[in-house]
Design a protein around this motif. Sequence first.
Motif, short mmCIF file in Angstrom:
data_model
loop_
_atom_site.label_atom_id
_atom_site.label_comp_id
_atom_site.label_asym_id
_atom_site.label_seq_id
_atom_site.Cartn_x
_atom_site.Cartn_y
_atom_site.Cartn_z
N PRO A 32 0.82 -1.22 0.00
CA PRO A 32 0.00 0.00 0.00
C PRO A 32 0.85 1.26 0.00
O PRO A 32 1.94 1.29 0.57
CB PRO A 32 -0.79 -0.12 1.31
N LYS A 33 0.33 2.29 -0.62
CA LYS A 33 1.00 3.60 -0.64
C LYS A 33 0.13 4.55 0.19
O LYS A 33 -0.86 5.10 -0.29
CB LYS A 33 1.17 4.11 -2.07
N HIS A 34 0.48 4.72 1.46
CA HIS A 34 -0.33 5.49 2.38
C HIS A 34 -0.24 6.99 2.11
O HIS A 34 -1.21 7.72 2.30
CB HIS A 34 0.09 5.20 3.81
N THR A 35 0.95 7.46 1.72
CA THR A 35 1.16 8.88 1.44
C THR A 35 2.06 8.97 0.20
O THR A 35 2.61 7.96 -0.26
CB THR A 35 1.86 9.60 2.61
N PRO A 36 2.25 10.17 -0.34
CA PRO A 36 3.17 10.30 -1.48
C PRO A 36 4.60 9.90 -1.14
O PRO A 36 5.42 9.70 -2.06
CB PRO A 36 3.09 11.80 -1.82
N PHE A 37 4.94 9.78 0.14
CA PHE A 37 6.31 9.48 0.55
C PHE A 37 6.52 8.00 0.89
O PHE A 37 7.61 7.61 1.27
CB PHE A 37 6.68 10.34 1.76
N THR A 38 5.49 7.18 0.74
CA THR A 38 5.60 5.75 1.04
C THR A 38 6.36 5.03 -0.07
O THR A 38 6.01 5.16 -1.25
CB THR A 38 4.21 5.11 1.18
N GLN A 39 7.38 4.29 0.29
CA GLN A 39 8.12 3.50 -0.69
C GLN A 39 7.36 2.21 -1.01
O GLN A 39 6.92 1.49 -0.10
CB GLN A 39 9.51 3.13 -0.17
N THR A 40 7.22 1.89 -2.29
CA THR A 40 6.58 0.65 -2.71
C THR A 40 7.44 -0.13 -3.71
O THR A 40 7.14 -1.28 -4.00
CB THR A 40 5.20 0.93 -3.35
N ASP A 41 8.48 0.50 -4.23
CA ASP A 41 9.35 -0.17 -5.20
C ASP A 41 10.22 -1.21 -4.50
O ASP A 41 10.94 -0.89 -3.55
CB ASP A 41 10.23 0.86 -5.91
N PRO A 42 10.18 -2.48 -4.94
CA PRO A 42 10.94 -3.54 -4.27
C PRO A 42 12.44 -3.26 -4.20
O PRO A 42 13.08 -3.54 -3.18
CB PRO A 42 10.64 -4.78 -5.12
N ALA A 43 13.01 -2.72 -5.27
CA ALA A 43 14.45 -2.45 -5.27
C ALA A 43 14.80 -1.38 -4.24
O ALA A 43 15.81 -1.48 -3.53
CB ALA A 43 14.89 -2.02 -6.67
N GLU A 44 13.98 -0.34 -4.15
CA GLU A 44 14.22 0.72 -3.17
C GLU A 44 14.09 0.19 -1.74
O GLU A 44 14.87 0.55 -0.86
CB GLU A 44 13.25 1.87 -3.40
N LEU A 45 13.11 -0.68 -1.53
CA LEU A 45 12.90 -1.22 -0.20
C LEU A 45 14.02 -2.18 0.20
O LEU A 45 14.42 -2.23 1.36
CB LEU A 45 11.54 -1.93 -0.13
#
Length: 269
Positions: A180-193
Amino acid sequence: MRAAQAGNDTRLRPRPGVPIVRSVERAAAILRAFSPGETHLSLAELSRRTQLDKSTTRRLLHTLSVVELVEYHEREQAYALAPGVLMLVPAVNYGRDLRDVAEPVLARLTEITGATAFLWSFFGSHAMCLDRVKARDLHIDAPWSAIGTRISLNCAGGPRVILAHLSAQERLEILQQALPKHTPFTQTDPAELEAAANLIRQRGWELAIDDYIVGLAGLGVPVFDRTGRFVASISITTLTPSLPLENGEPRHLRAMLDAAAEIGVRLQP
């Protein structure tokens, strides 16, 4: 400590040849449809969320009402969880040992930092809140996580620390899911995470800013037992400006690390 170890999901898995009782599964789906932010739900909404027809949903709700797990509120024309649910809570053993050890430490941490303190465990691919000590003088109109609340591992300080300390296989399985993307600042990209998880493990803390609720920041650190095994995370949450970086470290980091070490030392092997 027997139950609340991160990465140790204690739920039973379906066994081959053992049938699932569908009525129980459906009743559980109804109970799980409620949340701290949505405590009253109509028949139509419960039917939609559980993907059950209204007739089946109504019959299940009637039975749940008879056994005092659900109640109907005439004024709202909606259902809610009944006090009977609270009678089950004292019998839940999951995380009890860890919570008993951590509770006074979290209370002291809240007094020191003026922030709300949390204890998190890994359960069902999410971070589960095992305990919370709310800051006395911090008044924020936001849905605070309470005991039993589960949130995704891609946001907030404590949950992201758990993600970083899962096994590579567990983390891969979670990052392959839709996050889930709770806010514009939530990371969802697997590589970034994955990159963030590596950094969290290296430095031993995570400062998550505005990624769960805009305006709030969370500082999380890991808890290790006396054998060095990761068992949980703790975090504090407060207004974003109240957790600045000072000489490259978040404010209150020393207090957080001391608290995590104290909890870890007190845990029984």
